[in-house]
Design a protein around this motif. Structure first.
Motif, PDB file in Angstrom:
ATOM      1  N   TYR A 153       0.836  -1.203   0.000  1.00  0.00           N
ATOM      2  CA  TYR A 153       0.000   0.000   0.000  1.00  0.00           C
ATOM      3  C   TYR A 153       0.870   1.252   0.000  1.00  0.00           C
ATOM      4  O   TYR A 153       1.928   1.290   0.630  1.00  0.00           O
ATOM      5  CB  TYR A 153      -0.944   0.001   1.203  1.00  0.00           C
ATOM      6  N   GLN A 154       0.376   2.280  -0.679  1.00  0.00           N
ATOM      7  CA  GLN A 154       1.079   3.562  -0.764  1.00  0.00           C
ATOM      8  C   GLN A 154       0.435   4.556   0.191  1.00  0.00           C
ATOM      9  O   GLN A 154      -0.793   4.703   0.210  1.00  0.00           O
ATOM     10  CB  GLN A 154       1.041   4.103  -2.194  1.00  0.00           C
ATOM     11  N   GLU A 155       1.262   5.258   0.963  1.00  0.00           N
ATOM     12  CA  GLU A 155       0.724   6.210   1.940  1.00  0.00           C
ATOM     13  C   GLU A 155       0.369   7.523   1.266  1.00  0.00           C
ATOM     14  O   GLU A 155       1.096   8.021   0.401  1.00  0.00           O
ATOM     15  CB  GLU A 155       1.732   6.471   3.055  1.00  0.00           C
ATOM     16  N   ILE A 156      -0.735   8.089   1.681  1.00  0.00           N
ATOM     17  CA  ILE A 156      -1.115   9.429   1.246  1.00  0.00           C
ATOM     18  C   ILE A 156      -1.367  10.281   2.483  1.00  0.00           C
ATOM     19  O   ILE A 156      -1.579   9.769   3.589  1.00  0.00           O
ATOM     20  CB  ILE A 156      -2.369   9.416   0.342  1.00  0.00           C
ATOM     21  N   LEU A 157      -1.331  11.584   2.291  1.00  0.00           N
ATOM     22  CA  LEU A 157      -1.580  12.533   3.383  1.00  0.00           C
ATOM     23  C   LEU A 157      -2.689  13.474   2.972  1.00  0.00           C
ATOM     24  O   LEU A 157      -2.613  14.112   1.902  1.00  0.00           O
ATOM     25  CB  LEU A 157      -0.304  13.328   3.703  1.00  0.00           C
ATOM     26  N   ASN A 158      -3.715  13.571   3.779  1.00  0.00           N
ATOM     27  CA  ASN A 158      -4.822  14.484   3.529  1.00  0.00           C
ATOM     28  C   ASN A 158      -4.873  15.543   4.618  1.00  0.00           C
ATOM     29  O   ASN A 158      -4.304  15.361   5.704  1.00  0.00           O
ATOM     30  CB  ASN A 158      -6.161  13.730   3.503  1.00  0.00           C
ATOM     31  N   THR A 159      -5.558  16.630   4.352  1.00  0.00           N
ATOM     32  CA  THR A 159      -5.736  17.680   5.358  1.00  0.00           C
ATOM     33  C   THR A 159      -6.758  17.228   6.391  1.00  0.00           C
ATOM     34  O   THR A 159      -7.669  16.436   6.099  1.00  0.00           O
ATOM     35  CB  THR A 159      -6.217  18.988   4.713  1.00  0.00           C
ATOM     36  N   THR A 160      -6.606  17.717   7.601  1.00  0.00           N
ATOM     37  CA  THR A 160      -7.575  17.422   8.658  1.00  0.00           C
ATOM     38  C   THR A 160      -8.887  18.161   8.408  1.00  0.00           C
ATOM     39  O   THR A 160      -9.937  17.742   8.874  1.00  0.00           O
ATOM     40  CB  THR A 160      -6.994  17.831  10.024  1.00  0.00           C
ATOM     41  N   LEU A 161      -8.810  19.255   7.651  1.00  0.00           N
ATOM     42  CA  LEU A 161     -10.011  20.025   7.336  1.00  0.00           C
ATOM     43  C   LEU A 161     -10.779  19.379   6.191  1.00  0.00           C
ATOM     44  O   LEU A 161     -10.192  18.937   5.198  1.00  0.00           O
ATOM     45  CB  LEU A 161      -9.632  21.457   6.953  1.00  0.00           C
ATOM     46  N   THR A 162     -12.089  19.338   6.319  1.00  0.00           N
ATOM     47  CA  THR A 162     -12.936  18.795   5.267  1.00  0.00           C
ATOM     48  C   THR A 162     -14.298  19.492   5.337  1.00  0.00           C
ATOM     49  O   THR A 162     -14.377  20.633   5.818  1.00  0.00           O
ATOM     50  CB  THR A 162     -13.063  17.257   5.413  1.00  0.00           C
ATOM     51  N   ASN A 163     -15.373  18.823   4.918  1.00  0.00           N
ATOM     52  CA  ASN A 163     -16.701  19.428   4.945  1.00  0.00           C
ATOM     53  C   ASN A 163     -17.744  18.353   5.182  1.00  0.00           C
ATOM     54  O   ASN A 163     -17.510  17.168   4.908  1.00  0.00           O
ATOM     55  CB  ASN A 163     -16.973  20.199   3.652  1.00  0.00           C
ATOM     56  N   PRO A 164     -18.919  18.708   5.677  1.00  0.00           N
ATOM     57  CA  PRO A 164     -19.963  17.717   5.985  1.00  0.00           C
ATOM     58  C   PRO A 164     -20.423  16.900   4.774  1.00  0.00           C
ATOM     59  O   PRO A 164     -20.782  15.724   4.919  1.00  0.00           O
ATOM     60  CB  PRO A 164     -21.104  18.568   6.548  1.00  0.00           C
ATOM     61  N   GLU A 165     -20.405  17.501   3.591  1.00  0.00           N
ATOM     62  CA  GLU A 165     -20.831  16.751   2.404  1.00  0.00           C
ATOM     63  C   GLU A 165     -19.900  15.566   2.160  1.00  0.00           C
ATOM     64  O   GLU A 165     -20.358  14.446   1.874  1.00  0.00           O
ATOM     65  CB  GLU A 165     -20.849  17.660   1.177  1.00  0.00           C
ATOM     66  N   THR A 166     -18.588  15.808   2.289  1.00  0.00           N
ATOM     67  CA  THR A 166     -17.621  14.726   2.101  1.00  0.00           C
ATOM     68  C   THR A 166     -17.747  13.682   3.198  1.00  0.00           C
ATOM     69  O   THR A 166     -17.720  12.471   2.940  1.00  0.00           O
ATOM     70  CB  THR A 166     -16.197  15.298   2.076  1.00  0.00           C
ATOM     71  N   LEU A 167     -17.895  14.139   4.428  1.00  0.00           N
ATOM     72  CA  LEU A 167     -17.949  13.221   5.568  1.00  0.00           C
ATOM     73  C   LEU A 167     -19.213  12.379   5.597  1.00  0.00           C
ATOM     74  O   LEU A 167     -19.160  11.181   5.932  1.00  0.00           O
ATOM     75  CB  LEU A 167     -17.844  14.012   6.877  1.00  0.00           C
ATOM     76  N   PHE A 168     -20.342  12.971   5.254  1.00  0.00           N
ATOM     77  CA  PHE A 168     -21.617  12.285   5.488  1.00  0.00           C
ATOM     78  C   PHE A 168     -22.464  12.095   4.226  1.00  0.00           C
ATOM     79  O   PHE A 168     -22.817  10.961   3.895  1.00  0.00           O
ATOM     80  CB  PHE A 168     -22.413  13.045   6.551  1.00  0.00           C
ATOM     81  N   SER A 169     -22.794  13.181   3.538  1.00  0.00           N
ATOM     82  CA  SER A 169     -23.737  13.082   2.418  1.00  0.00           C
ATOM     83  C   SER A 169     -23.260  12.108   1.350  1.00  0.00           C
ATOM     84  O   SER A 169     -23.998  11.193   0.948  1.00  0.00           O
ATOM     85  CB  SER A 169     -23.959  14.469   1.800  1.00  0.00           C
ATOM     86  N   LYS A 170     -22.023  12.286   0.885  1.00  0.00           N
ATOM     87  CA  LYS A 170     -21.527  11.420  -0.177  1.00  0.00           C
ATOM     88  C   LYS A 170     -21.214  10.010   0.323  1.00  0.00           C
ATOM     89  O   LYS A 170     -21.119   9.083  -0.478  1.00  0.00           O
ATOM     90  CB  LYS A 170     -20.285  12.036  -0.821  1.00  0.00           C
ATOM     91  N   MET A 171     -21.044   9.876   1.633  1.00  0.00           N
ATOM     92  CA  MET A 171     -20.805   8.546   2.207  1.00  0.00           C
ATOM     93  C   MET A 171     -22.111   7.849   2.588  1.00  0.00           C
ATOM     94  O   MET A 171     -22.099   6.759   3.149  1.00  0.00           O
ATOM     95  CB  MET A 171     -19.894   8.648   3.428  1.00  0.00           C
ATOM     96  N   ASN A 172     -23.240   8.535   2.319  1.00  0.00           N
ATOM     97  CA  ASN A 172     -24.565   7.946   2.524  1.00  0.00           C
ATOM     98  C   ASN A 172     -24.823   7.601   3.994  1.00  0.00           C
ATOM     99  O   ASN A 172     -25.429   6.585   4.319  1.00  0.00           O
ATOM    100  CB  ASN A 172     -24.714   6.689   1.658  1.00  0.00           C
ATOM    101  N   THR A 173     -24.326   8.469   4.900  1.00  0.00           N
ATOM    102  CA  THR A 173     -24.502   8.236   6.341  1.00  0.00           C
ATOM    103  C   THR A 173     -25.076   9.479   7.007  1.00  0.00           C
ATOM    104  O   THR A 173     -24.832  10.599   6.557  1.00  0.00           O
ATOM    105  CB  THR A 173     -23.166   7.896   7.018  1.00  0.00           C
ATOM    106  N   PRO A 174     -25.834   9.303   8.089  1.00  0.00           N
ATOM    107  CA  PRO A 174     -26.316  10.462   8.839  1.00  0.00           C
ATOM    108  C   PRO A 174     -25.152  11.130   9.566  1.00  0.00           C
ATOM    109  O   PRO A 174     -24.160  10.465   9.912  1.00  0.00           O
ATOM    110  CB  PRO A 174     -27.317   9.864   9.822  1.00  0.00           C
ATOM    111  N   PRO A 175     -25.233  12.427   9.827  1.00  0.00           N
ATOM    112  CA  PRO A 175     -24.142  13.131  10.523  1.00  0.00           C
ATOM    113  C   PRO A 175     -23.924  12.597  11.934  1.00  0.00           C
ATOM    114  O   PRO A 175     -24.873  12.249  12.643  1.00  0.00           O
ATOM    115  CB  PRO A 175     -24.620  14.590  10.556  1.00  0.00           C
TER     116      PRO A 175
END
Length: 572
Positions: free
Chosen positions: A391-413
């Motif tokens: 596996y290859q490691e990636i680094l993402n920012t800690t900052l995101t948005n509710p749409e990415t976290l919940f809506s597009k993941m099809n989960t309630p907040p």
């Protein structure tokens, strides 16, 4: 860090020293004022100097630089005195300016002999002070005028932007103040400072001629200085009276060093207003006094200096002594040293004059050996394991948005930390899980060759009132694989290899989660504790992210494994 361009010959002349083109020798001298040569242009003999200390705006011109170095090269020690004569020039301030741009300070310079180099140096200093010390002209900005064209007294007042028009510096057409903010480069750059107010600040002389529209631009007639100009008016306006007065002092002393004679002005603030002082004479060249404790000086420096020795070192630094005893020294600070606020600042000057290289280092008496914390050892080992599994490691920012976290993941907040004043609409909260970040990464990299196997080991943040910051940080590990035949068995095999190498016994418990395909997902359980989730991503989530291939993943709460004291890492 501020940089200035100076004429190499001018610096040598003012210092009465010849460096013979040796930039290393010049660097050694500049070290006394925490500066260094960044570049030297032999064609026009210009030296670019960078300052490591941003608290000494008096150094941002060749005159101030030469003044500060005199003592260190042994030419002249002690405090340099500046004299100012009386004048009958007065400035009257309108009470409406208190909520707009309330303060002004002025000085007159006569019998100055300007050259092209001096004018360029003056403009360079003006720009540096406006941008840095003046906070991009918000706290203070400088105007320089041909005094011979001005009829005192001067009126500093507020006007309706539509009612006043003049020819700004560098232009030939007359404009009202709104047009200046729209068409003039300085108006476009600094217009936001005044746009919020219904009235704009303005400077007039007794004949109604316009000096400038502060802090934007001078007029093209009174505000244009040339080599023929012999008498100057210097004004500084701003929102901080101390910054305004300090800025005027720095510019005025620079012109005195060039042979000009300084005269004061009287500023009249309105009686029925919020101003605490109704009449102020500017500039003020009085020295400030600060007490230096001898014992404290030696304690901080690790030396055993006598008061007499400290006195000599302070004089080398351009300061002077009003009086001293065996325990204390009354130090006189020149008017242009705006950086000295505490006796620690004086001790720094003592150290520089003494020479840091002359101080014998004292190594700690109790040796310590640094090593990684056990927690970090586990985290690093986990990274090595994932790389070993392909596996290859990636680094993402800690900052995101509710749409990415919940809506597009099809989960309630679920509870998360939201930013009150976000600057970017895609970064409005802190992530409380890692999986959405990796799914988003896959969505943005579909042109890359398959299979794609990536992981991230990073922090997630949860609200928690039990902590001082009202948040709790956890280390999570997430891995995803995507290709035409990616499935549950594949990702389960990866997880099994990973946890087995950590020496952890685990099991899967049936679990239904809206981000995963039902029947192909489960909770990861270690010692009867849920520590993560594993499964195949549902078609709905794949569609939300425009992903064409199946995705299998697991997310593991590494923090819970770290917290298990009985964990023994296997060695590779």
């Amino acid at each position: 860090m501020p940089t200035i361009d100076i004429d190499y010959k001018e610096l040598q002349q003012l210092l009465n020293i010849n460096f013979n083109g040796n930039m290393e020798k010049l660097d050694d001298v500049l070290a006394y004022v925490k500066a260094e040569v960044k570049s030297y242009n032999k064609h026009d003999e210009t030296v670019n100097i960078e300052f490591k200390d941003t608290n000494r705006p008096d150094l941002w011109c060749v005159e101030g630089l030469a003044r500060a170095l005199q003592g260190y090269i042994g030419h002249k020690t002690g405090l340099k005195q500046y004299c100012i004569a009386k004048s009958d020039v007065e400035v009257f301030v309108s009470k409406e300016l208190y909520d707009i741009r309330p303060y002004i300070a002025c000085a007159i310079i006569k019998d100055i002999h300007l050259s092209d180099f001096i004018i360029r140096g003056l403009m360079h200093l003006q720009e540096k002070l406006d941008q840095t010390y003046g906070r991009s002209r918000k706290k203070a900005s400088i105007g320089i005028y041909n005094l011979d064209l001005i009829t005192p007294p001067i009126e500093y007042t507020s006007v309706n932007p539509k009612d006043v028009a003049f020819v700004p510096l560098g232009f030939t057409e007359k404009m009202n103040l709104y047009q200046v903010l729209e068409k003039h480069p300085k108006g476009c750059e600094y217009g936001h400072i005044v746009k919020q107010h219904p009235l704009y600040p303005m400077l007039f002389d007794a004949d109604g001629k316009i000096l400038s529209f502060p802090p934007i631009i001078n007029s093209n007639d009174l505000g244009k200085v040339t080599e023929e100009s012999k008498n100057l008016l210097i004004e500084v306006t701003g929102t901080s009276q101390k910054t305004v007065q300090n800025t005027l002092t720095i510019v005025t002393t620079m012109l005195i060093d060039r042979g000009g004679k300084a005269y004061d002005t009287t500023i009249h603030y309105p009686d029925n207003s919020n101003y605490t002082e109704k009449q102020v004479t500017t500039p003020n060249f009085n020295s400030q006094q600060l007490t230096l404790n001898v014992e404290y000086t030696n304690k901080l420096l690790g030396l055993n200096l006598t008061p007499e020795h400290i006195k000599e070192l302070l004089k080398i630094a351009g300061l002077d002594i009003k009086g001293m005893s065996k325990t204390e020294i009354a130090v006189l600070i020149p008017c242009y040293r705006t950086d000295i606020l505490h006796q620690v600042d004086l001790i720094e000057d003592v150290a520089i004059a003494y020479g840091y290289n002359n101080i014998t280092p004292n190594w700690p008496q109790l040796p310590t050996t640094g090593k990684q914390k056990p927690d970090q050892q586990l985290i690093n080992y986990a990274r090595d394991l994932m790389i070993g599994l392909g596996y290859q490691e990636i680094l993402n920012t800690t900052l995101t948005n509710p749409e990415t976290l919940f809506s597009k993941m099809n989960t309630p907040p679920t509870p998360f930390i939201e930013i009150q004043n976000p600057k970017i609409i895609t970064m409005t909260c802190l992530r409380n899980q890692l999986l959405p970040s990796l799914i988003e990464f896959l969505s943005n990299n579909q042109s890359t060759e398959f299979p794609q196997k990536i992981y991230e080991l990073g922090k997630v943040i949860h609200p928690n009132q039990m902590y001082e910051t009202k948040t709790r940080e956890e280390e999570h590990l997430v891995a995803v694989t995507t290709h035409p035949t990616a499935n549950f068995s594949e990702i389960k095999s990866v997880l099994d290899n990973f946890l087995s190498n950590l020496g952890v016994d685990w099991q899967i418990k049936h679990f239904v989660h809206s981000s995963f395909i039902e029947g192909r997902a489960g909770k990861i359980v270690i010692d009867s504790q849920d520590v993560g989730i594993i499964g195949e991503i549902s078609p709905q989530v794949l569609e939300n992210w425009k992903l064409e291939n199946p995705v299998a993943s697991f997310e593991l709460d590494i923090q819970q494994i770290i917290d298990k004291k009985s964990l023994t890492l296997k060695t590779q």
